[in-house]
Scaffold this active site. Structure first.
Site, PDB file in Angstrom:
ATOM      1  N   ARG A 149       0.819  -1.219   0.000  1.00 43.59           N
ATOM      2  CA  ARG A 149       0.000   0.000   0.000  1.00 43.59           C
ATOM      3  C   ARG A 149       0.852   1.268   0.000  1.00 43.59           C
ATOM      4  NH1 ARG A 149      -2.585  -3.242   3.955  1.00 43.59           N
ATOM      5  NH2 ARG A 149      -4.624  -4.017   3.331  1.00 43.59           N
ATOM      6  N   VAL A 150       1.825   1.337   0.921  1.00 43.83           N
ATOM      7  CA  VAL A 150       2.642   2.549   0.998  1.00 43.83           C
ATOM      8  C   VAL A 150       3.537   2.665  -0.226  1.00 43.83           C
ATOM      9  CG1 VAL A 150       4.373   3.796   2.340  1.00 43.83           C
ATOM     10  CG2 VAL A 150       2.575   2.522   3.509  1.00 43.83           C
ATOM     11  N   ASP A 169       9.520  -6.734  -5.801  1.00 44.01           N
ATOM     12  CA  ASP A 169       8.484  -7.331  -4.969  1.00 44.01           C
ATOM     13  C   ASP A 169       8.130  -8.667  -5.594  1.00 44.01           C
ATOM     14  OD1 ASP A 169       6.184  -8.148  -3.607  1.00 44.01           O
ATOM     15  OD2 ASP A 169       5.623  -6.078  -3.159  1.00 44.01           O
ATOM     16  N   ARG A 229      10.195  -0.124   7.931  1.00 42.24           N
ATOM     17  CA  ARG A 229      10.441  -0.850   9.167  1.00 42.24           C
ATOM     18  C   ARG A 229      11.932  -0.873   9.459  1.00 42.24           C
ATOM     19  NH1 ARG A 229       5.992  -1.540  12.093  1.00 42.24           N
ATOM     20  NH2 ARG A 229       6.787  -3.427  13.061  1.00 42.24           N
ATOM     21  N   ASP A 253      13.689   6.953   8.981  1.00 45.39           N
ATOM     22  CA  ASP A 253      12.713   7.285  10.010  1.00 45.39           C
ATOM     23  C   ASP A 253      12.523   6.140  10.989  1.00 45.39           C
ATOM     24  OD1 ASP A 253      10.618   9.012  11.114  1.00 45.39           O
ATOM     25  OD2 ASP A 253       9.199   7.525  10.336  1.00 45.39           O
ATOM     26  N   GLU A 258      14.777   1.202  18.762  1.00 49.31           N
ATOM     27  CA  GLU A 258      14.208   2.530  18.972  1.00 49.31           C
ATOM     28  C   GLU A 258      13.895   2.727  20.442  1.00 49.31           C
ATOM     29  OE1 GLU A 258      10.858   2.996  16.346  1.00 49.31           O
ATOM     30  OE2 GLU A 258      12.089   2.829  14.536  1.00 49.31           O
ATOM     31  N   HIS A 277      10.870   8.210  13.963  1.00 48.41           N
ATOM     32  CA  HIS A 277       9.672   7.431  13.634  1.00 48.41           C
ATOM     33  C   HIS A 277       8.435   8.333  13.534  1.00 48.41           C
ATOM     34  CE1 HIS A 277       8.204   3.019  13.792  1.00 48.41           C
ATOM     35  NE2 HIS A 277       7.397   3.740  13.037  1.00 48.41           N
ATOM     36  N   ALA A 280       3.863   8.193  10.746  1.00 47.60           N
ATOM     37  CA  ALA A 280       2.415   8.267  10.953  1.00 47.60           C
ATOM     38  C   ALA A 280       2.018   9.481  11.782  1.00 47.60           C
ATOM     39  CB  ALA A 280       1.927   7.001  11.644  1.00 47.60           C
TER      40      ALA A 280
END
Length: 527
Positions: A149-150, A169, A229, A253, A258, A277, A280
């Site tokens: 999706r992203v 992919d 990720r 990011d 983390e 991060h 979102a």
């Protein structure tokens, strides 16, 4: 009914719950015994990443119907324990797609034009106009690792800026890529052609550390952007390649650990742009995930389908005892078939023969798809596997026939790519003993469990002895063997159950013998 919210979400989500008539209780600092007490009479729990939803928490919540995660990651939720308790776990995977894609684009521009570095120098009193020579995106090649999706949203946005798109992919169809204007390529080709590389693949055992020193060498002169990720990129290797100039720049990011440790070498590299991060972290994204999560809670409490459930089966309870063994067989057949196919999967066919064909098999088919996609998708299960197939442009067909030549019931999973297909058939022996009984037409009697090696070889004396010797030389114990052949002196296929991982060196030793046509190592049951 009571909905307990233990991590802050947008007010819009709370309003959805209150408008539906539910009592909403917020407790953002709850932990330990206080959390156990608060959840004891809750019908729904909404969390983000701050609350650990452990087996103990779930056991304390006797009235709990659903755990809603306002976001995508569910590492803080014990899904197995939730399933054991009959609790639905649902997330909100689409609410932050646009935000993550836009942050990727922003980071790409920032890396291309050294915007943060120039800002810092200017704020320090330096007019470093001559020290920064940026790169334009127009006419450059964008490499995309993971066209989900992203990745698709990023492709659309940067395609409009005049970039050429090449994507890696293995599990998306060429048709879907064509719609995005992207050319599919293998990872090496994607890296070597990319001027800018963006990463959007899930973190799985297969993708962890996927971009290491050798891959960064292939990206020579390019820029790397990761808003997906942490853990996919070898951060130490990236820092070294930025320092020696192999990679022109990077923007990250997400990180393997983390918050980013103070001793991370990336913090010392000027050409590394780092954000904590934030993918979102937009007002719209937070509102979207809050509303989506609240709507799923409302659906679950109304005993309606939950759109993004990660673990909720849809099967009649009276049929479950009959279908449960075939659910496992279908999933296993899908795993084996997918791991035997070379190249991307374009279609999946699940067929049923014999008595099993009289049943409602929607959940069994979904379980077969789960097996097919599990090696590549994060948190895939029988609920979301059909949607993954649709997102990936994979054609899925199901067929049934009451006729069965050799078995009382038979489940067959066939995966197909552009130039090849693989079929795996499974059944039950003695009522509840699962077996793989055919692989690509070869009749076998294989126990589908643990670690397996599947070999194709010429049917001649000494080959099985060779395989046993090579396995022994590499300290791999063979627990079982199941052999089949086309004709005397033709090709043979053998399935070996083994007790330990099979190293690449063992496979290489086998494939060096001209009698060995192919060797494939397969893992099942999470082992």
């Amino acid at each position: 009914m009571k909905v307990l919210v233990t991590d802050p979400i947008a007010d819009a989500g709370l309003d959805v719950l209150r408008d539906a008539g539910y009592e909403v209780e917020t407790g953002y600092d709850l932990e330990g015994d206080a959390l156990l007490e608060a959840i004891a009479d809750a019908n729904a729990l909404i969390v983000r990443s701050g609350t650990e939803v452990t087996a103990e928490v779930l056991e304390a919540a006797e009235e709990l119907v659903i755990v809603g995660r306002a976001g995508i990651g569910v590492d803080n939720i014990d899904i197995d324990a939730a399933t054991d308790q009959g609790v639905i776990v649902a997330n909100a995977p689409e609410g932050n797609v646009r935000a993550a894609a836009e942050h990727t684009v922003a980071m790409t521009f920032a890396a291309a034009r050294s915007i943060p570095q120039a800002h810092v120098r200017l704020k320090a009193g330096e007019w470093a106009k001559g020290d920064f020579l940026g790169a334009e995106l127009d006419g450059k090649t964008l490499g995309i690792v993971g066209l989900g999706r992203v990745g698709q949203e990023v492709a659309k946005k940067l395609d409009s800026l005049g970039m050429e798109l090449v994507a890696f992919d293995p599990y998306i169809s060429q048709e879907r890529a064509d719609r995005l204007g992207a050319e599919l390529a293998d990872l090496e080709d994607c890296l070597s052609r990319a001027d800018f590389l963006t990463i959007h693949t899930p973190l799985t055992p297969e993708t962890e550390g996927m971009i290491g020193a050798a891959e960064l060498d292939a990206l020579e002169g390019g820029y790397l952007v990761n808003v997906g990720r942490g853990g996919i990129v070898d951060e130490d290797a990236l820092a070294a390649k930025l320092e020696d100039g192999t990679v022109a720049g990077a923007a990250l990011d997400v990180f393997a650990e983390e918050p980013l440790p103070e001793d991370s070498p990336l913090l010392e590299v000027e050409d590394a742009i780092l954000t904590p991060h934030l993918g979102a972290s937009t007002e719209a994204a937070q509102e979207n995930v809050a509303v989506s999560t609240a709507e799923q809670v409302v659906a679950a409490l109304a005993e309606e389908p939950v759109a993004n459930a990660l673990n909720a089966p849809s099967i009649d309870e009276t049929a479950f005892p009959r279908l449960e063994p075939y659910i496992n067989i279908a999933e296993t057949a899908g795993k084996v078939a997918a791991q035997l196919l070379d190249g991307r999967i374009e279609s999946v066919e699940i067929s049923y023969e014999g008595e099993i064909a009289d049943e409602d098999l929607e959940f069994v088919t979904a379980s077969a798809l789960k097996g097919v996609f599990e090696p590549l998708e994060w948190q895939v299960n029988a609920v979301n596997a059909p949607q993954i197939a649709d997102d990936r442009g994979v054609d899925v067909t199901e067929s049934k026939t009451r006729q069965a030549e050799d078995f009382q019931s038979l489940v067959s999973v066939t995966v197909s790519g552009a130039d090849d297909d693989v079929s795996v058939d499974g059944t039950l022996f003695a009522g509840d003993d699962p077996r793989i009984v055919r692989i690509d037409g070869y009749r076998v009697d294989a126990i589908p469990h643990g670690k397996m090696v599947i070999t194709r070889n010429t049917d001649e004396p000494g080959v099985i002895g060779l395989i046993g010797t090579v396995m022994g030389d590499h300290d791999v114990n063979i627990a079982g063997m199941f052999n089949a052949r086309e004709t005397h002196g033709g090709e043979a296929l053998t399935v070996y159950n083994v007790d330990s991982d099979v190293p690449e060196s063992a496979k290489a030793d086998l494939e060096a013998d001209e009698r060995i046509i192919g060797v494939r190592y397969i893992t099942l049951n999470g082992q």
